[in-house]
Every structure is written in C-alpha cells, then in structure tokens.
Design an enzyme around this catalytic site. Structure first.
Site, mmCIF file in Angstrom:
data_model
loop_
_atom_site.group_PDB
_atom_site.id
_atom_site.type_symbol
_atom_site.label_atom_id
_atom_site.label_comp_id
_atom_site.label_asym_id
_atom_site.label_seq_id
_atom_site.Cartn_x
_atom_site.Cartn_y
_atom_site.Cartn_z
ATOM 1 N N GLY A 1 -7.115 4.778 16.577
ATOM 2 C CA GLY A 1 -6.631 3.466 16.093
ATOM 3 C C GLY A 1 -5.467 2.969 16.933
ATOM 4 O O GLY A 1 -5.080 3.589 17.925
ATOM 5 N N LEU B 1 -14.122 6.591 12.865
ATOM 6 C CA LEU B 1 -14.527 5.426 13.688
ATOM 7 C C LEU B 1 -14.929 4.219 12.835
ATOM 8 O O LEU B 1 -15.659 3.327 13.291
ATOM 9 C CB LEU B 1 -15.668 5.810 14.642
ATOM 10 C CG LEU B 1 -15.312 6.934 15.645
ATOM 11 C CD1 LEU B 1 -16.535 7.292 16.493
ATOM 12 C CD2 LEU B 1 -14.151 6.523 16.553
ATOM 13 N N ASP C 1 -15.119 12.198 8.407
ATOM 14 C CA ASP C 1 -14.559 11.402 7.304
ATOM 15 C C ASP C 1 -13.740 12.342 6.418
ATOM 16 O O ASP C 1 -14.296 13.279 5.817
ATOM 17 C CB ASP C 1 -15.721 10.779 6.498
ATOM 18 C CG ASP C 1 -15.216 9.987 5.297
ATOM 19 O OD1 ASP C 1 -16.045 9.374 4.599
ATOM 20 O OD2 ASP C 1 -13.970 9.993 5.051
ATOM 21 N N SER D 1 4.817 2.438 5.108
ATOM 22 C CA SER D 1 5.026 1.046 5.495
ATOM 23 C C SER D 1 6.203 0.442 4.744
ATOM 24 O O SER D 1 6.471 0.804 3.599
ATOM 25 C CB SER D 1 3.750 0.244 5.165
ATOM 26 O OG SER D 1 3.979 -1.139 5.274
ATOM 27 N N THR E 1 6.175 -2.160 3.467
ATOM 28 C CA THR E 1 5.602 -2.925 2.364
ATOM 29 C C THR E 1 5.988 -2.319 1.019
ATOM 30 O O THR E 1 5.977 -2.980 -0.009
ATOM 31 C CB THR E 1 4.060 -3.020 2.544
ATOM 32 O OG1 THR E 1 3.561 -4.110 1.804
ATOM 33 C CG2 THR E 1 3.368 -1.748 2.152
ATOM 34 N N TYR F 1 -3.509 -2.222 -1.050
ATOM 35 C CA TYR F 1 -3.128 -1.499 0.190
ATOM 36 C C TYR F 1 -1.682 -1.016 0.058
ATOM 37 O O TYR F 1 -1.395 0.167 0.230
ATOM 38 C CB TYR F 1 -3.270 -2.401 1.427
ATOM 39 C CG TYR F 1 -2.429 -1.891 2.573
ATOM 40 C CD1 TYR F 1 -1.184 -2.472 2.868
ATOM 41 C CD2 TYR F 1 -2.821 -0.778 3.306
ATOM 42 C CE1 TYR F 1 -0.386 -1.968 3.867
ATOM 43 C CE2 TYR F 1 -2.033 -0.273 4.313
ATOM 44 C CZ TYR F 1 -0.793 -0.872 4.596
ATOM 45 O OH TYR F 1 -0.003 -0.359 5.573
ATOM 46 N N LYS G 1 0.179 3.000 -0.354
ATOM 47 C CA LYS G 1 1.307 3.581 0.416
ATOM 48 C C LYS G 1 2.381 4.086 -0.547
ATOM 49 O O LYS G 1 2.915 5.172 -0.396
ATOM 50 C CB LYS G 1 1.905 2.547 1.379
ATOM 51 C CG LYS G 1 1.002 2.178 2.528
ATOM 52 C CD LYS G 1 0.642 3.394 3.398
ATOM 53 C CE LYS G 1 -0.261 3.007 4.542
ATOM 54 N NZ LYS G 1 -0.732 4.182 5.318
ATOM 55 N N LEU H 1 -0.055 -11.725 12.703
ATOM 56 C CA LEU H 1 0.447 -12.815 13.547
ATOM 57 C C LEU H 1 0.202 -12.608 15.033
ATOM 58 O O LEU H 1 -0.375 -13.483 15.700
ATOM 59 C CB LEU H 1 1.959 -13.004 13.291
ATOM 60 C CG LEU H 1 2.650 -14.057 14.174
ATOM 61 C CD1 LEU H 1 2.092 -15.453 13.893
ATOM 62 C CD2 LEU H 1 4.157 -14.016 13.965
ATOM 63 N N VAL I 1 1.256 -21.596 11.048
ATOM 64 C CA VAL I 1 2.489 -20.924 10.604
ATOM 65 C C VAL I 1 2.495 -21.024 9.086
ATOM 66 O O VAL I 1 2.510 -22.125 8.522
ATOM 67 C CB VAL I 1 3.726 -21.622 11.198
ATOM 68 C CG1 VAL I 1 5.010 -21.012 10.634
ATOM 69 C CG2 VAL I 1 3.703 -21.509 12.730
ATOM 70 N N ARG J 1 10.375 -11.118 9.885
ATOM 71 C CA ARG J 1 9.908 -9.733 9.871
ATOM 72 C C ARG J 1 10.651 -8.959 10.960
ATOM 73 O O ARG J 1 11.203 -9.560 11.884
ATOM 74 C CB ARG J 1 8.406 -9.676 10.164
ATOM 75 C CG ARG J 1 7.520 -10.326 9.106
ATOM 76 C CD ARG J 1 7.491 -9.567 7.818
ATOM 77 N NE ARG J 1 6.579 -10.152 6.820
ATOM 78 C CZ ARG J 1 6.889 -11.142 5.991
ATOM 79 N NH1 ARG J 1 8.129 -11.667 6.031
ATOM 80 N NH2 ARG J 1 6.008 -11.619 5.122
ATOM 81 N N ASP K 1 2.869 -13.025 0.674
ATOM 82 C CA ASP K 1 3.901 -12.822 1.706
ATOM 83 C C ASP K 1 5.286 -12.776 1.087
ATOM 84 O O ASP K 1 5.578 -13.564 0.178
ATOM 85 C CB ASP K 1 3.879 -13.975 2.721
ATOM 86 C CG ASP K 1 2.848 -13.740 3.811
ATOM 87 O OD1 ASP K 1 2.276 -12.640 3.849
ATOM 88 O OD2 ASP K 1 2.604 -14.663 4.601
HETATM 89 C C1 WQD Z 1 3.792 -11.560 9.801
HETATM 90 C C2 WQD Z 1 4.362 -12.946 9.512
HETATM 91 C C3 WQD Z 1 3.012 -14.219 8.005
HETATM 92 C C4 WQD Z 1 -0.458 -14.700 10.596
HETATM 93 C C5 WQD Z 1 1.264 -6.734 7.246
HETATM 94 C C6 WQD Z 1 1.190 -5.606 6.254
HETATM 95 C C7 WQD Z 1 2.006 -4.445 6.761
HETATM 96 C C8 WQD Z 1 1.469 -4.062 8.099
HETATM 97 C C9 WQD Z 1 1.633 -5.237 9.048
HETATM 98 C C10 WQD Z 1 -0.267 -2.424 7.990
HETATM 99 C C11 WQD Z 1 4.242 -13.329 8.050
HETATM 100 C C12 WQD Z 1 3.061 -14.881 9.378
HETATM 101 C C13 WQD Z 1 0.776 -14.332 10.079
HETATM 102 C C14 WQD Z 1 -0.687 -16.063 10.935
HETATM 103 C C15 WQD Z 1 1.546 -16.600 10.215
HETATM 104 N N1 WQD Z 1 0.113 -3.692 7.995
HETATM 105 N N2 WQD Z 1 1.745 -15.270 9.896
HETATM 106 N N3 WQD Z 1 0.326 -16.970 10.723
HETATM 107 O O1 WQD Z 1 2.082 -9.527 6.501
HETATM 108 O O2 WQD Z 1 4.327 -8.927 7.571
HETATM 109 O O3 WQD Z 1 2.590 -7.174 7.332
HETATM 110 O O4 WQD Z 1 0.853 -6.314 8.516
HETATM 111 O O5 WQD Z 1 0.391 -1.453 8.098
HETATM 112 O O6 WQD Z 1 1.886 -3.368 5.860
HETATM 113 O O7 WQD Z 1 1.760 -6.051 5.037
HETATM 114 O O8 WQD Z 1 2.267 -8.989 8.980
HETATM 115 O O9 WQD Z 1 1.466 -10.101 11.010
HETATM 116 O O10 WQD Z 1 0.230 -10.526 8.817
HETATM 117 O O11 WQD Z 1 2.497 -11.513 9.201
HETATM 118 O O12 WQD Z 1 2.448 -17.445 10.010
HETATM 119 O O13 WQD Z 1 -1.785 -16.473 11.408
HETATM 120 O O14 WQD Z 1 3.589 -13.899 10.247
HETATM 121 O O15 WQD Z 1 3.075 -15.206 6.978
HETATM 122 O O16 WQD Z 1 5.373 -14.116 7.714
HETATM 123 P P1 WQD Z 1 2.863 -8.755 7.507
HETATM 124 P P2 WQD Z 1 1.527 -10.284 9.542
#
Ligand code: WQD
Length: 340
Positions: A11, A34, A59, A124, A126, A149, A153, A200, A217, A231, A298
């Site tokens: 991964g 996989l 698995d 995480s 999270t 999810y 964790k 993002l 955004v 973040r 979020d």
């Molecule tokens: C980041 C910021 C979105 C997409 C998640 C999981 C976390 C980890 C990482 C697994 C936020 C904003 C996003 C887009 C946007 N996953 N955004 N437009 O949600 O902080 O964390 O992924 O381990 O556990 O919770 O990451 O990258 O999805 O978002 O504005 O098209 O970008 O709102 O503010 P997130 P993210």
C-alpha cells in the site's frame, strides 16, 4: 539482520516504510491481500532498493492462514500493521465490512504470534475528532468518531491498550498519522487511489494532469485564516521513517510501558487554499478550483503537537509542503507515462 513483517506492505504508506526499513538495514517480509493495492509495487520497490522483498498474498481474516504463516516464520522480530480498510466514505456505506476486516485482521495477527510480539499499529489523528485545544497532544481525549473507519481506529487502540495491560509479552506502539501525502523522490512509488480520489492531494494531481475536472474546495466559511479547513500534512517518506524509529524503540526495550502512542505530523497546519497555492508554486502548474459546500463529517481544523515523537522517538518531519506537492506531482506524471 532483524526481520520485520509489514502487513499491507504494497500500500501507499506500507511500501514507503518497506523502503525505509531496508535503508535502515532491516530485512522485510510483506503480507498483503492485494484488495486495495497493486503487486507491481513489489517491482517498483525492487527498483529502488535493489532487492525484491519477500511477499505472501494472504488475507489476515483467514485465521488458519495467518497461524500457518506465523508458525513458518519464527524469525520475525517485529510487525508493522498497516493492513486495514481505510476509505472514510465507504465505511459509512458498509460498516460491517469495516468492523469485520479491521478487527478480525488485528486480533488474528496478535493471536497468531501468541501475543508475544513487538507491534507498530497504524492509527490516525481521526481519533481526536475536532480537538478542543490545538495543537493536539497524545493526552487529548478521543472523541466519538465521525465514521465507522475512524471508530475502527479508536476501538483498535482500546483493544491493544487493554490487551497490553494484561500481556507483558505484547509491546505495542500506536502511531497517529495526520495527513500523509507526497511520494518517494524516485517517483517509483506513491499513492494509488482507486477510482475518484476522496483525498485532497491525489485529486489535485489528477486534476492538474487532466484526469479530473476542477477541484472543489469543501467550504471556505470555516473559522480559519482563509475560511478553508486546516490539516497537518506530512510527507509519506517522513512518516515511513517514523515507523523505523518506532521499531527501533520497541527493540531497545527502553519504554516504561508496553503500550505507547505517538502523533506523526509536522506540527504545522495548512488550509486547503494554502495547499493549492503550495502546489502551484512548487510545480508551476495552474489549478482550477471552485468553492463548494462543506463535506459532511469534516472537522474544521487539526494539527499535531509532535513534541513527544521528537523527544521520545527521536524523530521529526523534515520535508515541507512544497516538497510534498512537487513529489506528488512528479509521481502523477510518472503514472501517466507508466500506467499501472
Ligand atoms: C483534507 C482536506 C477536505 C478533497 C482523511 C481521513 C484520515 C486519513 C486521511 C486514512 C479536508 C478538503 C478534500 C477535495 C477538499 N485517511 N478536501 N476537496 O479528510 O483530513 O483525512 O484522509 O488514514 O483518517 O479522515 O483528508 O484529504 O480527504 O481532506 O476541499 O476534493 O481537504 O474537506 O478539509 P481528511 P482529505
């Protein structure tokens, strides 16, 4: 040479950690089913380190198979456990799939090694939800998860802490990742999102290369300097190096407790608009984006207090936002020329 088992090693974070383990002189064996990664990554890792890591397709929910594996591999000195489902949105739609997979795999893994194990667990930030105080420290209370999810964790950390409390032979380090982004400087490994990226940075790079439309955004009405959410983005290579530091600490037997938790971030928060700006500055590519409504689930802002990781693990993130963006962009361009 110590041999480390990396579950989920094909991964995104797992593959980068395999490379850093080799760089630190460890031997590695990978288990992966996989289900969310591409076996070609093994060739890519070989191209970076010159060795093809030992790989077993398995698995971890298959108790008999992981027991058979552990019986055959008595030389494993530590385990880094990445293997889990991790798509926040999918977990909301299919909670049982997430609870079954993420808990069965963890419990089977510990039982297979008779709870005599040095384990690094992929957790995480999270688990904090929206912290009341920023930067957030490891002592901050966890909050009710926004998704199954995130709940897996939180509960996994509780399972590990409660088991460690009555099992001296089990030593666990939970690593709470903030937002892992970027790619290896060789552009041979990186993030491989399946379908439309929910995160993002992969959406940014796919939009920039023309694979997706404009970026949305998700909200610019937050209580932040420019209204977009904050973040703590961390380069995946810095994150991988922290796992080597965690394994070394477990091998050193220095810890007073057999259960420890560390934040893995940069200690710096960036807004979505700042990330977009950093991408444009570091790549010279102009991004198209629109402002849309907030995304359900979020939180507004989070960044980590990484004092403990620096003082106790002896680790600190070194790569900044511009290197995160430029490496992610180089990887996206590599994928265009070398589709997986
Ligand atoms: C980041 C910021 C979105 C997409 C998640 C999981 C976390 C980890 C990482 C697994 C936020 C904003 C996003 C887009 C946007 N996953 N955004 N437009 O949600 O902080 O964390 O992924 O381990 O556990 O919770 O990451 O990258 O999805 O978002 O504005 O098209 O970008 O709102 O503010 P997130 P993210």
């Amino acid at each position: 040479m110590s041999k480390i088992l990396v579950t989920g090693g094909t991964g995104f974070i797992g593959s980068h950690t395999v490379v850093e383990l080799y760089n630190a002189g460890y031997e590695v064996i990978i288990i992966d089913d996989l289900s969310n990664s591409n076996p070609k990554i093994l060739d890519q890792i070989e191209a970076i380190i010159g060795v093809k890591p030992e790989f077993v397709e398995l698995d971890l929910c298959d108790e008999a198979k992981i027991n058979e594996f552990a019986d055959k591999h008595k030389d494993i000195s530590g385990v880094i456990h990445f293997a889990a489902f991790k798509a926040v949105g999918e977990s909301v739609q299919q909670p049982l799939k997430y609870y079954r997979n993420n808990f069965y795999s963890l419990i089977n893994l510990i039982n297979a090694f008779n709870s005599s194990l040095k384990l690094v667990f992929s957790s995480s930030c999270t688990v904090y939800g929206q912290p009341d105080v920023l930067p957030v420290t490891e002592e901050a209370p966890t909050k009710k998860a926004e998704s199954p999810y995130g709940n897996t964790k939180q509960i996994a950390e509780e399972i590990l802490q409660e088991t460690c409390a009555v099992t001296p032979s089990l030593k666990v380090t939970s690593l709470r990742y903030f937002n892992p982004v970027g790619a290896h400087h060789t552009s041979l490994i990186g993030e491989l999102p399946i379908g439309v990226p929910q995160n993002l940075v992969p959406f940014i790079t796919q939009s920039a290369i023309g694979k997706r439309g404009p970026i949305t955004v998700y909200g610019n009405d937050y209580n932040t300097p420019d209204g977009s959410a904050i973040r703590d983005y961390i380069h995946v290579v810095d994150l991988a190096k922290a796992h080597v530091a965690a394994i070394k600490r477990l091998e050193s037997d220095k810890a007073e407790s057999n259960y420890e938790v560390f934040n893995l971030g940069t200690g710096k928060g960036s807004t979505v608009l700042e990330v977009i700006d950093a991408f444009e500055k570091s790549t010279g590519e102009k991004l198209n984006y629109t402002i849309g409504p907030r995304r359900a689930g979020d939180i507004e802002q989070v960044w980590g207090d990484v004092t403990k990781s620096t003082e106790v693990l002896g680790w600190k993130a070194e790569l900044g936002l511009e290197e995160m963006m430029s490496s992610a962009w180089k990887w996206e361009k590599y994928l265009k020329e070398n589709p997986f």
